[in-house]
Design a protein around this motif. Structure first.
Motif, PDB file in Angstrom:
ATOM      1  N   ASN A  79     -36.468  97.331  10.416  1.00 62.83           N
ATOM      2  CA  ASN A  79     -35.387  96.114  10.520  1.00 62.83           C
ATOM      3  C   ASN A  79     -35.934  94.999   9.903  1.00 62.83           C
ATOM      4  N   ALA A  80     -37.264  94.585  10.401  1.00 62.05           N
ATOM      5  CA  ALA A  80     -38.035  93.425  10.104  1.00 62.05           C
ATOM      6  C   ALA A  80     -38.222  93.464   8.561  1.00 62.05           C
ATOM      7  N   ARG A  81     -38.622  94.586   8.038  1.00 54.33           N
ATOM      8  CA  ARG A  81     -39.002  94.581   6.585  1.00 54.33           C
ATOM      9  C   ARG A  81     -37.590  94.464   5.893  1.00 54.33           C
ATOM     10  N   LYS A  82     -36.271  95.366   6.176  1.00 50.21           N
ATOM     11  CA  LYS A  82     -35.132  94.893   5.372  1.00 50.21           C
ATOM     12  C   LYS A  82     -34.787  93.513   5.550  1.00 50.21           C
ATOM     13  N   TYR A  83     -34.760  92.850   6.441  1.00 45.28           N
ATOM     14  CA  TYR A  83     -34.010  91.665   6.714  1.00 45.28           C
ATOM     15  C   TYR A  83     -34.959  90.334   6.723  1.00 45.28           C
ATOM     16  N   SER A  84     -36.318  90.496   5.999  1.00 42.98           N
ATOM     17  CA  SER A  84     -37.166  89.356   6.139  1.00 42.98           C
ATOM     18  C   SER A  84     -38.081  89.847   4.735  1.00 42.98           C
TER      19      SER A  84
ATOM     20  N   VAL B 114     -41.559  90.375  15.418  1.00 42.18           N
ATOM     21  CA  VAL B 114     -41.262  89.099  15.028  1.00 42.18           C
ATOM     22  C   VAL B 114     -41.202  89.100  13.289  1.00 42.18           C
ATOM     23  N   ASP B 115     -39.939  88.466  13.013  1.00 39.69           N
ATOM     24  CA  ASP B 115     -39.827  88.334  11.610  1.00 39.69           C
ATOM     25  C   ASP B 115     -39.393  86.830  11.463  1.00 39.69           C
ATOM     26  N   ARG B 116     -39.624  86.513  10.054  1.00 34.74           N
ATOM     27  CA  ARG B 116     -39.001  85.101   9.778  1.00 34.74           C
ATOM     28  C   ARG B 116     -37.925  85.333   8.690  1.00 34.74           C
ATOM     29  N   GLY B 117     -36.905  86.170   8.858  1.00 36.11           N
ATOM     30  CA  GLY B 117     -36.112  86.488   7.794  1.00 36.11           C
ATOM     31  C   GLY B 117     -34.541  86.062   7.789  1.00 36.11           C
ATOM     32  N   ILE B 118     -33.488  86.555   7.737  1.00 37.31           N
ATOM     33  CA  ILE B 118     -32.328  85.904   7.611  1.00 37.31           C
ATOM     34  C   ILE B 118     -31.556  85.785   8.871  1.00 37.31           C
ATOM     35  N   GLY B 119     -32.347  86.202   9.844  1.00 38.99           N
ATOM     36  CA  GLY B 119     -31.593  86.360  11.354  1.00 38.99           C
ATOM     37  C   GLY B 119     -30.130  86.665  11.507  1.00 38.99           C
TER      38      GLY B 119
ATOM     39  N   GLY C 177     -34.884  83.672  11.560  1.00 37.62           N
ATOM     40  CA  GLY C 177     -35.587  84.853  11.928  1.00 37.62           C
ATOM     41  C   GLY C 177     -35.281  85.754  13.182  1.00 37.62           C
ATOM     42  N   THR C 178     -35.876  86.726  13.683  1.00 37.57           N
ATOM     43  CA  THR C 178     -35.355  87.615  14.594  1.00 37.57           C
ATOM     44  C   THR C 178     -36.611  88.155  15.388  1.00 37.57           C
ATOM     45  N   THR C 179     -36.507  88.032  16.796  1.00 34.14           N
ATOM     46  CA  THR C 179     -37.604  88.654  17.715  1.00 34.14           C
ATOM     47  C   THR C 179     -37.141  89.693  18.500  1.00 34.14           C
TER      48      THR C 179
ATOM     49  N   PHE D 292     -22.963 101.832  14.214  1.00 35.52           N
ATOM     50  CA  PHE D 292     -22.266 101.494  12.803  1.00 35.52           C
ATOM     51  C   PHE D 292     -22.044 100.267  12.716  1.00 35.52           C
ATOM     52  N   PHE D 293     -22.437  99.307  13.628  1.00 38.32           N
ATOM     53  CA  PHE D 293     -22.198  97.718  13.422  1.00 38.32           C
ATOM     54  C   PHE D 293     -23.083  97.274  12.523  1.00 38.32           C
ATOM     55  N   ARG D 294     -22.807  96.633  11.345  1.00 35.02           N
ATOM     56  CA  ARG D 294     -23.609  96.036  10.579  1.00 35.02           C
ATOM     57  C   ARG D 294     -23.174  94.358  10.468  1.00 35.02           C
TER      58      ARG D 294
ATOM     59  N   PHE E  28     -27.411 102.079   8.027  1.00 33.55           N
ATOM     60  CA  PHE E  28     -26.068 102.442   8.307  1.00 33.55           C
ATOM     61  C   PHE E  28     -25.509 101.936   9.800  1.00 33.55           C
ATOM     62  N   GLY E  29     -26.204 100.902  10.244  1.00 30.88           N
ATOM     63  CA  GLY E  29     -26.047 100.431  11.450  1.00 30.88           C
ATOM     64  C   GLY E  29     -26.176 101.364  12.716  1.00 30.88           C
ATOM     65  N   LEU E  30     -27.123 102.174  12.676  1.00 34.09           N
ATOM     66  CA  LEU E  30     -27.480 103.206  13.616  1.00 34.09           C
ATOM     67  C   LEU E  30     -28.801 102.874  14.195  1.00 34.09           C
ATOM     68  N   GLY E  31     -29.523 102.106  13.642  1.00 32.58           N
ATOM     69  CA  GLY E  31     -30.981 101.726  14.116  1.00 32.58           C
ATOM     70  C   GLY E  31     -31.249 101.339  15.255  1.00 32.58           C
ATOM     71  N   LEU E  32     -30.576 100.214  15.440  1.00 33.26           N
ATOM     72  CA  LEU E  32     -30.625  99.588  16.818  1.00 33.26           C
ATOM     73  C   LEU E  32     -30.091 100.381  17.968  1.00 33.26           C
ATOM     74  N   PRO E  33     -28.779 101.048  17.864  1.00 29.36           N
ATOM     75  CA  PRO E  33     -28.378 101.984  18.810  1.00 29.36           C
ATOM     76  C   PRO E  33     -29.223 102.999  19.252  1.00 29.36           C
TER      77      PRO E  33
HETATM   78  P1  ADP Z   1     -29.274  98.948   9.954  1.00 32.52           P
HETATM   79  O1  ADP Z   1     -29.703 100.258   9.825  1.00 32.52           O
HETATM   80  O2  ADP Z   1     -28.140  98.694   9.162  1.00 32.52           O
HETATM   81  O3  ADP Z   1     -30.339  97.952   9.799  1.00 32.52           O
HETATM   82  P2  ADP Z   1     -29.288  98.245  12.826  1.00 32.52           P
HETATM   83  O4  ADP Z   1     -28.419  98.992  13.956  1.00 32.52           O
HETATM   84  O5  ADP Z   1     -30.820  98.745  13.098  1.00 32.52           O
HETATM   85  O6  ADP Z   1     -28.747  98.982  11.705  1.00 32.52           O
HETATM   86  O7  ADP Z   1     -28.859  96.846  12.960  1.00 32.52           O
HETATM   87  C1  ADP Z   1     -27.442  96.537  12.895  1.00 32.52           C
HETATM   88  C2  ADP Z   1     -27.540  95.280  12.083  1.00 32.52           C
HETATM   89  O8  ADP Z   1     -28.197  94.132  12.775  1.00 32.52           O
HETATM   90  C3  ADP Z   1     -27.884  95.223  10.642  1.00 32.52           C
HETATM   91  O9  ADP Z   1     -27.355  96.140   9.892  1.00 32.52           O
HETATM   92  C4  ADP Z   1     -28.570  93.737  10.282  1.00 32.52           C
HETATM   93  O10 ADP Z   1     -27.079  93.132  10.039  1.00 32.52           O
HETATM   94  C5  ADP Z   1     -28.500  93.215  11.535  1.00 32.52           C
HETATM   95  N1  ADP Z   1     -30.067  93.099  12.085  1.00 32.52           N
HETATM   96  C6  ADP Z   1     -30.897  94.161  12.594  1.00 32.52           C
HETATM   97  N2  ADP Z   1     -32.401  93.724  12.809  1.00 32.52           N
HETATM   98  C7  ADP Z   1     -32.130  92.559  12.160  1.00 32.52           C
HETATM   99  C8  ADP Z   1     -33.316  91.672  11.786  1.00 32.52           C
HETATM  100  N3  ADP Z   1     -34.722  91.785  12.141  1.00 32.52           N
HETATM  101  N4  ADP Z   1     -33.051  90.481  11.036  1.00 32.52           N
HETATM  102  C9  ADP Z   1     -31.872  90.408  10.752  1.00 32.52           C
HETATM  103  N5  ADP Z   1     -30.793  90.995  10.919  1.00 32.52           N
HETATM  104  C10 ADP Z   1     -30.828  92.159  11.654  1.00 32.52           C
END
Ligand code: ADP
Length: 255
Positions: free
Chosen positions: A158-163, A183-188, A242-244, A201-203, A215-220
Motif C-alpha cells: 500500500n505504501a508503494r502504491k499510494y506514495s 510510514v509513507d509520505r504519499g497521498i494519505g 502520508g499514512t502510518t 472492497f472499499f477504495r 481491489f480494496g481487499l488488502g487492509l481487510p
Molecule cells: P487496495 O488493495 O485497493 O489498496 P486496501 O484494502 O489495502 O485496498 O486499502 C483500501 C483503500 O485505502 C485503498 O484503495 C486506498 O484508497 C486507501 N489506502 C490504503 N493504504 C493507503 C496508504 N498507505 N496511503 C493512501 N491510501 C491508502
C-alpha cells in the motif's frame, strides 16, 4: 381437553430469554447472509471487469489479428496485465475465504528485526522502492512468522502504491508493547474515509487510485491476519501528507 398450564415466573423469564436469544441469532444469521451475498456480488463484479477486457482484446485479435499484426503487442499486453490482476484478486479472495473457515496459527518466537528485513527483501525483489528500517530496539516476539510477513507485505505494498517517496519501517516498543510501523509520505486518506478502509472492497477513490490501486481487499485481509496473530492494527493518515500503519503486538518482547 385443553388445560391451561400456568408457568412459574422463573420459567416464564427463561422462556422469554430463550426467545430473545433466538431472535438475536436469527438477526445475526440474516446479517451474515446479507454480508456473504454482498461479498459474492462485489467479487463477481471485480472479476467481470478484467474478464471483459480480456474477452474484448481476444476477440479483436481473432477477428483482425491476422491482417493487422500491429494490434498484437497492445492486445497481448492488455490481456497479460488483466490476467495478472485477476490472479491477484483470486489469491486475495482465496485467503479471505480460508480465513472464514478459521486459520491455523503456527506460533514461534522470532526476531522482529530479522523478520522485517526478510519481508523487505522479498518486497524489494518485486518492486524497486527504497525502504528504510529503523530499529529502536532489537527484540523477539511470539507470533506466526508467515502471517506477519503477509501482513507486512500488504502494508508495504500500500505504501508503494499510494506514495512515491521513501518508505520507512520502524520497530519499537510503546508502553512496553512491541510495535512495527510502516510510514509513507504519499497521498494519505481523508479523515471521513479512514474508518471504512478496513471494509472489504472499499477504495477511497477509484479515480484517484486509478490503475495502480488494488481491489480494496488488502487492509481487510491485513486486519484478519492481525486478529489471527492476536495483534492490533492502527491507521493514522493526513490527506496529502502520508499514512502510518502500526501493528501492535499484545505483549512486549519475549526473551
Ligand atoms: P487496495 O488493495 O485497493 O489498496 P486496501 O484494502 O489495502 O485496498 O486499502 C483500501 C483503500 O485505502 C485503498 O484503495 C486506498 O484508497 C486507501 N489506502 C490504503 N493504504 C493507503 C496508504 N498507505 N496511503 C493512501 N491510501 C491508502
Amino acid at each position: 381437553q385443553y388445560k391451561h398450564i400456568s408457568l412459574p415466573k422463573q420459567s416464564k423469564d427463561e422462556l422469554y430469554q430463550m426467545g430473545e436469544t433466538f431472535n438475536d441469532m436469527m438477526e445475526q444469521l440474516k446479517i451474515n447472509y446479507e454480508k456473504q451475498e454482498q461479498f459474492v456480488s462485489n467479487a463477481s463484479h471485480e472479476l467481470k471487469t478484467p474478464l471483459t477486457v480480456i474477452e474484448g482484446y481476444a476477440s479483436l485479435l481473432k477477428r483482425r489479428g491476422r491482417d493487422h499484426p500491429e494490434l498484437f503487442d497492445e492486445s497481448v499486453e492488455a490481456i497479460h496485465s488483466e490476467a495478472i490482476r485477476m490472479k491477484e484478486l483470486t489469491q486475495q479472495l482465496l485467503l479471505l475465504a480460508k480465513h472464514d473457515e478459521q486459520w491455523d496459527v503456527d506460533l514461534q518466537i522470532v526476531s522482529l528485526t530479522d523478520l522485517v528485513e526478510e519481508s523487505i527483501r522479498s518486497f524489494k525483489a518485486g518492486y524497486k522502492r527504497e525502504v528504510n528500517v529503523f530499529v529502536e530496539q532489537k527484540m523477539k516476539v511470539k507470533t506466526d512468522p508467515q502471517k506477519l510477513k503477509q501482513l507486512l507485505y500488504i502494508l508495504l505494498d500500500n505504501a508503494r502504491k499510494y506514495s512515491e517517496d521513501l518508505i520507512k519501517v520502524n520497530i519499537m516498543t510503546i508502553k512496553n508493547r512491541a510495535v512495527i510501523e510502516v510510514v509513507d509520505r504519499g497521498i494519505g486518506i481523508p479523515v471521513k474515509e479512514q474508518s471504512k478502509v478496513f471494509d472489504r472492497f472499499f477504495r477511497v477513490d477509484k479515480v484517484r487510485t486509478g490503475k495502480n490501486g488494488g481491489f480494496g481487499l488488502g487492509l481487510p485481509l491485513a486486519k484478519e491476519l492481525a486478529d489471527a496473530i492476536d495483534a492490533k492494527i492502527c491507521l493514522s493518515s493526513v490527506e496529502g501528507e502520508g499514512t502510518t500503519v502500526q501493528i501492535w503486538f499484545k505483549k512486549g518482547p519475549s526473551h
